[in-house]
Design a protein around this motif. Sequence first.
Motif, short mmCIF file in Angstrom:
data_model
loop_
_atom_site.label_atom_id
_atom_site.label_comp_id
_atom_site.label_asym_id
_atom_site.label_seq_id
_atom_site.Cartn_x
_atom_site.Cartn_y
_atom_site.Cartn_z
N GLY A 224 0.82 -1.20 0.00
CA GLY A 224 0.00 0.00 0.00
C GLY A 224 0.86 1.25 0.00
N TYR A 225 0.54 2.19 -0.90
CA TYR A 225 1.33 3.42 -1.00
C TYR A 225 0.42 4.65 -0.86
CZ TYR A 225 5.59 6.00 -2.15
OH TYR A 225 6.71 6.81 -2.10
N GLY A 226 -0.53 4.55 0.09
CA GLY A 226 -1.24 5.75 0.51
C GLY A 226 -0.32 6.55 1.42
N TRP A 227 -0.87 7.49 2.17
CA TRP A 227 -0.01 8.32 3.00
C TRP A 227 0.71 7.51 4.07
CZ3 TRP A 227 1.73 12.74 1.52
CH2 TRP A 227 1.01 13.49 0.60
N CYS A 228 0.03 6.52 4.64
CA CYS A 228 0.70 5.66 5.63
C CYS A 228 1.81 4.85 4.98
CB CYS A 228 -0.31 4.73 6.29
SG CYS A 228 -1.51 5.57 7.36
N VAL A 245 7.51 -1.94 -2.91
CA VAL A 245 6.14 -1.50 -2.69
C VAL A 245 5.20 -2.36 -3.54
CG1 VAL A 245 4.47 0.39 -3.06
CG2 VAL A 245 6.74 0.87 -2.09
N THR A 246 4.07 -2.76 -2.97
CA THR A 246 3.02 -3.40 -3.75
C THR A 246 1.80 -2.49 -3.74
OG1 THR A 246 1.93 -4.62 -1.94
CG2 THR A 246 3.87 -5.64 -2.96
N GLU A 247 1.08 -2.45 -4.86
CA GLU A 247 -0.06 -1.54 -4.99
C GLU A 247 -1.11 -2.12 -5.93
OE1 GLU A 247 -2.08 0.79 -4.62
OE2 GLU A 247 -1.20 1.93 -3.00
N ILE A 248 -2.35 -1.62 -5.81
CA ILE A 248 -3.40 -1.95 -6.76
C ILE A 248 -3.81 -0.73 -7.58
CG2 ILE A 248 -4.35 -3.81 -5.34
CD1 ILE A 248 -6.60 -1.76 -4.57
N THR A 280 -2.89 -1.05 4.01
CA THR A 280 -3.83 -0.85 2.89
C THR A 280 -5.24 -0.52 3.33
OG1 THR A 280 -4.58 -3.15 2.76
CG2 THR A 280 -2.53 -2.61 1.62
N GLY A 281 -5.66 -0.98 4.50
CA GLY A 281 -7.05 -0.82 4.91
C GLY A 281 -7.97 -1.87 4.32
N ASN A 282 -7.42 -2.84 3.60
CA ASN A 282 -8.23 -3.90 3.00
C ASN A 282 -7.89 -5.24 3.64
OD1 ASN A 282 -10.04 -5.21 1.22
ND2 ASN A 282 -9.55 -3.72 -0.39
#
Length: 428
Positions: A224-228, A245-248, A280-282
Amino acid sequence: MTATPVRPTEQKYEVKDLSLAPLGRQRIEWAGREMPVLRQIQERFAKETPLKGIRLVACCHITTETAHLAIALKSGGADAVLIASNPLSTQDDVAASLVADYGIPVFAQRGEDSETYLRHVQIALDHRPNIIVDDGCDVVATMVQERQAQLAELIGTTEETTTGIVRLRAMFKAGVLTFPAVNVNDADTKHFFDNRYGTGQSTLDGIIRATNILLAGKTIVVAGYGWCGKGTALRARGMGGNVIVTEIDPVRAIEAVMDGFRVVPMSEAAVHGDIFITVTGNKHVIRGEHFESMKDGAIVCNSGHFDIEIDLKALGAQATEVKDVRNFTQEYRLKNGKSVVVLGEGRLINLAAAEGHPSAVMDMSFANQALACEYLVTNKGKLEPGIHSIPVEADKEIARLKLQAMGIAIDSLTPEQIEYANSWTSGT
């Protein structure tokens, strides 16, 4: 507004041990040194009492910083009750001090089970809140699902987690968000600092306290690469880690690449990582197939709000043995002969094994929370149901007060610059 709170029992608090209060008070006072903005708001609240007669419930991490928010809300006149938003984040001495020294009812104990947590949510709702300060949206969601009759008494809610905002948006889409909710999470003085610098530092602090490992030279996977995620990746690199980094989200993935990080799918990262951090929150970001691919001794932890990002049920099914190897550290021995180490039971590692965000960043976050509560009361009956942003003026005032407390001055526009900025006839 001033009706006597209705509770099914005479119970006024539920904390581990009131004798811990002196230590808690000492720690609360120490944290206050780094929270000048909230202190100024508290002083104003004490004079103006903008929350007088308001029944308020706060479902938050019971930490030294949260204590200052609770004290500010009480100073503003609120009849407040606190419960924990996470079973491993409660600081028992702080909870004791809030009860014994500040007269604030607290229902929270470190390590409480799910049954106890859900009972505390019901106790909070028995307070018949006019305002809910939520951290993950559990109290609000429970009221909507189980306490429809109380919605008429609810002025609104504030929410400061990404997870909670996602839930509120889903509620709005489903047509069940029939009251205003203030999105504290997306205030600039919250997510730019709390999410990025607070999460970044406190996550690594939790990992180090739990393991005492050297981060330099390790391959650290940030999901997750949001602000956190940005803050965690930045601090991990600063400690000498090789960060993947992993992201969707394609935009965030590009940003991570241009920030100098390697971006790959989790299936590939699983093979290379020494330490895995989910933000990520998911749910089930790290799953059974990923555990099977990991190196022997790989460490996994979570810094998202709920303990669902790591699929611990799948990991348990793959394990032949689970044992505690350090405080907040469990080793799962897998059927393939390798082991996976889980920190903090998959819960927020920065609060499970450390003390959460530094007070200096929570100063701004909780200043936003306090002002959001005031905003809801001041605008009672004027705000449409749905999700509302913190007023820009409040956001900037918090930043101004923070700079002032830090002894930092900035420029102001000259009359000529103001005229230019507001003109469409002036060009190059």
